[in-house]
Design a protein around this motif. Sequence first.
Motif, PDB file in Angstrom:
ATOM      1  N   PRO A  23       0.803  -1.228   0.000  1.00 19.61           N
ATOM      2  CA  PRO A  23       0.000   0.000   0.000  1.00 19.61           C
ATOM      3  C   PRO A  23       0.837   1.280   0.000  1.00 19.61           C
ATOM      4  CG  PRO A  23      -0.139  -1.124   2.109  1.00 19.61           C
ATOM      5  CD  PRO A  23       0.566  -2.051   1.192  1.00 19.61           C
ATOM      6  N   VAL A  24       2.091   1.194   0.418  1.00 19.12           N
ATOM      7  CA  VAL A  24       2.957   2.374   0.443  1.00 19.12           C
ATOM      8  C   VAL A  24       3.727   2.534  -0.849  1.00 19.12           C
ATOM      9  CG1 VAL A  24       4.997   3.402   1.529  1.00 19.12           C
ATOM     10  CG2 VAL A  24       3.161   2.476   2.954  1.00 19.12           C
ATOM     11  N   SER A  25       4.401   1.455  -1.279  1.00 17.03           N
ATOM     12  CA  SER A  25       5.254   1.545  -2.468  1.00 17.03           C
ATOM     13  C   SER A  25       4.488   1.362  -3.769  1.00 17.03           C
ATOM     14  CB  SER A  25       6.369   0.494  -2.385  1.00 17.03           C
ATOM     15  OG  SER A  25       5.823  -0.820  -2.492  1.00 17.03           O
ATOM     16  N   GLY A  26       3.330   0.676  -3.705  1.00 16.39           N
ATOM     17  CA  GLY A  26       2.573   0.369  -4.912  1.00 16.39           C
ATOM     18  C   GLY A  26       3.163  -0.764  -5.717  1.00 16.39           C
ATOM     19  N   LYS A  27       4.172  -1.434  -5.192  1.00 16.33           N
ATOM     20  CA  LYS A  27       4.833  -2.533  -5.902  1.00 16.33           C
ATOM     21  C   LYS A  27       4.311  -3.875  -5.424  1.00 16.33           C
ATOM     22  CE  LYS A  27       9.166   0.085  -6.412  1.00 16.33           C
ATOM     23  NZ  LYS A  27      10.608   0.127  -6.076  1.00 16.33           N
ATOM     24  N   ASN A  28       4.391  -4.878  -6.326  1.00 16.52           N
ATOM     25  CA  ASN A  28       4.043  -6.233  -5.933  1.00 16.52           C
ATOM     26  C   ASN A  28       5.111  -6.781  -4.996  1.00 16.52           C
ATOM     27  OD1 ASN A  28       1.635  -6.553  -7.352  1.00 16.52           O
ATOM     28  ND2 ASN A  28       2.704  -7.087  -9.239  1.00 16.52           N
ATOM     29  N   GLU A  29       4.667  -7.532  -3.999  1.00 18.02           N
ATOM     30  CA  GLU A  29       5.607  -8.125  -3.050  1.00 18.02           C
ATOM     31  C   GLU A  29       5.031  -9.438  -2.538  1.00 18.02           C
ATOM     32  OE1 GLU A  29       5.913  -5.369   0.179  1.00 18.02           O
ATOM     33  OE2 GLU A  29       4.009  -6.000   1.074  1.00 18.02           O
ATOM     34  N   LEU A  30       5.918 -10.255  -1.944  1.00 19.48           N
ATOM     35  CA  LEU A  30       5.490 -11.505  -1.335  1.00 19.48           C
ATOM     36  C   LEU A  30       4.697 -11.206  -0.073  1.00 19.48           C
ATOM     37  CD1 LEU A  30       5.693 -14.633  -1.246  1.00 19.48           C
ATOM     38  CD2 LEU A  30       7.747 -14.328   0.160  1.00 19.48           C
ATOM     39  N   ALA A  31       3.472 -11.731   0.029  1.00 15.26           N
ATOM     40  CA  ALA A  31       2.639 -11.520   1.215  1.00 15.26           C
ATOM     41  C   ALA A  31       1.772 -12.752   1.425  1.00 15.26           C
ATOM     42  CB  ALA A  31       1.776 -10.273   1.061  1.00 15.26           C
ATOM     43  N   LEU A  32       2.275 -13.695   2.234  1.00 23.22           N
ATOM     44  CA  LEU A  32       1.536 -14.924   2.499  1.00 23.22           C
ATOM     45  C   LEU A  32       0.559 -14.755   3.663  1.00 23.22           C
ATOM     46  CD1 LEU A  32       4.370 -17.583   2.075  1.00 23.22           C
ATOM     47  CD2 LEU A  32       2.761 -16.704   0.378  1.00 23.22           C
ATOM     48  N   VAL A  33       0.470 -13.528   4.188  1.00 24.08           N
ATOM     49  CA  VAL A  33      -0.447 -13.217   5.284  1.00 24.08           C
ATOM     50  C   VAL A  33      -1.458 -12.202   4.772  1.00 24.08           C
ATOM     51  CG1 VAL A  33      -0.655 -12.273   7.607  1.00 24.08           C
ATOM     52  CG2 VAL A  33       1.355 -13.633   6.994  1.00 24.08           C
ATOM     53  N   SER A  34      -2.729 -12.560   4.808  1.00 20.51           N
ATOM     54  CA  SER A  34      -3.772 -11.637   4.354  1.00 20.51           C
ATOM     55  C   SER A  34      -3.952 -10.519   5.371  1.00 20.51           C
ATOM     56  CB  SER A  34      -5.095 -12.378   4.169  1.00 20.51           C
ATOM     57  OG  SER A  34      -5.605 -12.790   5.435  1.00 20.51           O
ATOM     58  N   GLU A  35      -4.676  -9.468   4.964  1.00 23.81           N
ATOM     59  CA  GLU A  35      -4.904  -8.368   5.890  1.00 23.81           C
ATOM     60  C   GLU A  35      -5.701  -8.818   7.109  1.00 23.81           C
ATOM     61  OE1 GLU A  35      -5.406  -4.067   4.806  1.00 23.81           O
ATOM     62  OE2 GLU A  35      -7.494  -4.503   5.344  1.00 23.81           O
ATOM     63  N   SER A  36      -6.683  -9.692   6.891  1.00 23.83           N
ATOM     64  CA  SER A  36      -7.471 -10.173   8.037  1.00 23.83           C
ATOM     65  C   SER A  36      -6.601 -10.994   8.987  1.00 23.83           C
ATOM     66  CB  SER A  36      -8.657 -11.011   7.552  1.00 23.83           C
ATOM     67  OG  SER A  36      -8.227 -12.150   6.838  1.00 23.83           O
ATOM     68  N   GLN A  37      -5.677 -11.797   8.432  1.00 25.55           N
ATOM     69  CA  GLN A  37      -4.760 -12.558   9.285  1.00 25.55           C
ATOM     70  C   GLN A  37      -3.809 -11.621  10.026  1.00 25.55           C
ATOM     71  OE1 GLN A  37      -3.253 -15.048   6.086  1.00 25.55           O
ATOM     72  NE2 GLN A  37      -4.153 -16.866   7.041  1.00 25.55           N
ATOM     73  N   GLU A  38      -3.342 -10.601   9.317  1.00 26.09           N
ATOM     74  CA  GLU A  38      -2.456  -9.608   9.920  1.00 26.09           C
ATOM     75  C   GLU A  38      -3.134  -8.950  11.124  1.00 26.09           C
ATOM     76  OE1 GLU A  38      -0.363  -5.338   8.692  1.00 26.09           O
ATOM     77  OE2 GLU A  38      -1.630  -6.404   7.255  1.00 26.09           O
ATOM     78  N   ILE A  39      -4.388  -8.554  10.952  1.00 26.85           N
ATOM     79  CA  ILE A  39      -5.136  -7.910  12.039  1.00 26.85           C
ATOM     80  C   ILE A  39      -5.338  -8.886  13.188  1.00 26.85           C
ATOM     81  CG2 ILE A  39      -7.370  -6.944  12.674  1.00 26.85           C
ATOM     82  CD1 ILE A  39      -7.496  -5.790   9.791  1.00 26.85           C
TER      83      ILE A  39
END
Length: 475
Positions: A23-39
């Motif tokens: 959300p900050v850089s606008g670049k694709n990155e590896l994220a195996l944790v969803s936002e709901s999991q993060e919260i």
Amino acid sequence: MTHMARGALVLAAALVAGCAVNPVSGKNELALVSESQEIQMGQQASQDVANTIGLYQDQRVQTYVSGLGKKLAAGTERPALPWEFHVVDDPAVNAFALPGGFIFVTRGLMTHINSEAELASVVGHEIGHVTARHSVQQISRAQVAQLGLGLGSILSSDVAKVAGVASTGLSLLFLKFSRDDESQADLLGFRYALAGGYDVREMLNLFRMLGRLSANSGGGKVPQWLETHPDPGNRLAVTQQRLDTLHTSLADKVVGRDPYLQIVDNMIYGENPRQGFFRGGLFLHPDLRFQLDFPSGWQTQNQTASVAAMSPAQDAIVQLTLAANKTPDAANSEFVGQQGIQVVQTTRASVNGSPAISTVFDAQTQQGTVRGRVTSFSYNGNAYQILGYSSAAKFSSYDGEFQRTTNSFRQLTDQAALNAQPKRVQLVRLPRAMTLEQFYQQYPSTVPVGEIALINNLNAGQTIAAGTTVKRVVG
């Protein structure tokens, strides 16, 4: 299909499925944790922090920090997160961010800074770790590196789980951000504080204080904020470069010195003896009216929910906790009922004249078999547990220390200890101009003059203008 080929396919599938836009850089990155999991992870860890470290018991302070933080978070790239901002009852100079928007600053940090703009710089930095998903990136990399072990295996120590001294949630505090992460969080903190209307020149004072605090340690323990946030280089110089190239006037921006100082007036400074304190290896707790002898030479630590000591070889731990259940038998049953615990022997005992139950147990961990002794007993209406554990091979050599520590639990009768009170910050508005040394002579503190200089951002020999509000430490 070979095991290696299957692993490669699983890894490839995880990488494909785990791409997300930062959300900050606008670049694709590896994220195996969803936002709901993060919260969800952040919520659990936040509760663990409250239970283990403890929140500072002053609603006025909590409301102030929460309001400042939510104002900054509303102007970020992730305003919809369930942002929470808290002050923890910890004398260390520190601040930390948990995934999903849960930010904490210590009362130790608050007593060492001098303006709302400085606090905004710290909180903005921690917000930056969340908006840029730095924890999520680290967790995702760890999952790839240890694919198949599961999140709990990656984040937590099995030995710590058996001991009950650290949970999966609290282990998130030990994630180390990279120098690049820290540089980005500094930039974001600068940006968020500026957007929030704060004079970002105050960020220089924050880094000066941290530098002086580190230098004053004499090569010893550095500020925890620098331990958990590796210094990405000369932060002062980088911040000054940002200020030099800033095309925005700071003349009307908020510093908020006096309003901030009113918030920290009467705040507890340093360790709070009411929550227990050490005299060498002797631990005394005035509020709960007990004392306990830990083994000589062991490294000790006092937290809200437990007090513990680690052997010099770091291969054994003994700790005291308050048990949730009010009877020794119920507390013992709950402990030995945990998954993976195997009872070796249970005996009846006595601690401080009160009936107790003591169990030797084994627990299988990834590091091997842990053997320990847990003793449950009651005192003054509370149930306590003293737990000692080591590897199975070394348990017999440490069990005598565990039992001596347990049997040393007794009533605290020392009136000086029972009456111990914490130091507190007190504000003084100078009636006339004076030097730092004159201030210290006229308004003495119970800490050295160098410490007063540090917490007021003053230098030796400096003249302080009449009408200036200055912090002293009393009690």
